[in-house]
Write an enzyme that holds these catalytic residues in place. Structure first.
Site, PDB file in Angstrom:
ATOM      1  N   LYS A 170       0.812  -1.212   0.000  1.00  0.00           N
ATOM      2  CA  LYS A 170       0.000   0.000   0.000  1.00  0.00           C
ATOM      3  C   LYS A 170       0.850   1.269   0.000  1.00  0.00           C
ATOM      4  CE  LYS A 170      -4.568  -1.385   1.472  1.00  0.00           C
ATOM      5  NZ  LYS A 170      -5.653  -1.228   2.452  1.00  0.00           N
ATOM      6  N   ARG A 215      -4.571  -9.782   3.968  1.00  0.00           N
ATOM      7  CA  ARG A 215      -4.805  -9.705   2.516  1.00  0.00           C
ATOM      8  C   ARG A 215      -3.467  -9.413   1.846  1.00  0.00           C
ATOM      9  NH1 ARG A 215      -6.587  -5.838  -1.386  1.00  0.00           N
ATOM     10  NH2 ARG A 215      -8.119  -6.715  -2.844  1.00  0.00           N
TER      11      ARG A 215
END
Length: 295
Positions: free
Chosen positions: A231, A265
């Site tokens: 991210k 995830r």
């Protein structure tokens, strides 16, 4: 590890606990998802990816049909259904024991995919309040997320929660309230996952603080999902492009795992599985695969 005993996640009689956290592999049925290697538009390529993820240690595969951020074209409900439903159908047929997560915020999409998923990954914090009812009708799990009130596909511009742990307090309050709404909709408590939703509606400093305080989310009494993989907060922290964010991702993964997060995830399933196994062994929840030194 968190002093609070982390709650297990139960999906289709699969019990997943923080002693052996689950890896949720990512398959994006989009031409424009932010990490290109996770894009699988053809069915055969997506199935081959799923097989490799299972081999590498994935417990859940998360399938989405819309890019999360503002970049890229708007995708209609019909187009999203066309992207995900055919793949979910063949994925269920090929791997009937695999836990499947549908990444969507739309009731229409989840309804059209009835019987093809075990978890709805609602990454936009209940933007469609009917979605939790679909999860309940399906007997599926439901991800409660936090996006700071932003509508779907909105980047976090001008976000300010205040000093110190204000962001943590805001996230905890929102997750607790939305978990209660999911319960009221009929979702089983053991099938509700809390996701602090790093990057979504948050600055890099906000996301770093939420990783550091994962144990406070765990203390709410539900299993916790951390979606850390590659991210922007990792990239900004280390000044790295998407393709170079693996090490930073895994460092944050280890910190969150030590504090009791239950599901991760991940784009990089094998590396994530190894990190989680190592953390579990250091913590004493998993014995070494072998122990021959010192004989």
């Amino acid at each position: 590890m968190s002093p609070t005993q982390p709650a297990p996640l139960i999906l289709r009689d699969h019990v997943i606990d923080a002693g052996h956290p689950a890896v949720m592999g990512i398959i994006n049925r989009t031409p424009d998802s932010f990490y290109a290697p996770a894009r699988y538009l053809d069915l055969d390529g997506g199935l081959a990816c799923a097989q490799q993820m299972i081999t590498d240690g994935a417990d859940i595969v998360d399938v989405g049909g819309v890019r999360a951020g503002e970049d890229g074209d708007w995708v209609s409900e019909a187009a999203e259904i066309e992207r995900v439903r055919p793949f979910l159908t063949v994925l269920r047929e090929r791997f009937p024991e695999l836990l499947i997560s549908l990444d969507t915020w739309r009731t229409e999409v989840a309804t059209a995919c009835s019987g093809l998923f075990d978890l709805i990954n609602d990454t936009w914090a209940g933007a469609d309040p009917e979605l939790a009812f679909v999860a309940a009708r399906e007997g599926a799990g439901y991800v409660v997320s936090h996006t700071g009130g932003l509508p779907p596909r909105t980047d976090p511009d001008g976000i300010d929660y205040g000093p110190g742990d204000a962001v943590v307090d805001a996230v905890l309050g929102s997750l607790a309230a939305d978990a209660r709404r999911a319960l009221d909709a009929g979702v089983a408590k053991e099938a509700i996952l809390l996701d602090p939703t790093l990057d979504f509606g948050k600055t890099t400093m906000n996301s770093l603080r939420l990783v550091a305080t994962t144990e406070r989310v765990v203390a709410l009494g539900y299993p916790v999902l951390q979606a850390i993989s590659r991210k922007d907060f990792v990239g900004e922290t280390l000044d790295l492009d998407i393709d170079e964010r693996l090490e930073g991702t895994l460092a944050a993964t280890a910190v969150a795992a030590w504090q009791g997060a239950t599901v991760f995830r991940a784009h990089d399933v094998r590396a994530t599985r190894r990190v989680l196994d190592m953390v579990a062994s250091i913590r004493g929840d998993r014995p070494p695969a072998k122990s021959e030194r010192g004989r």
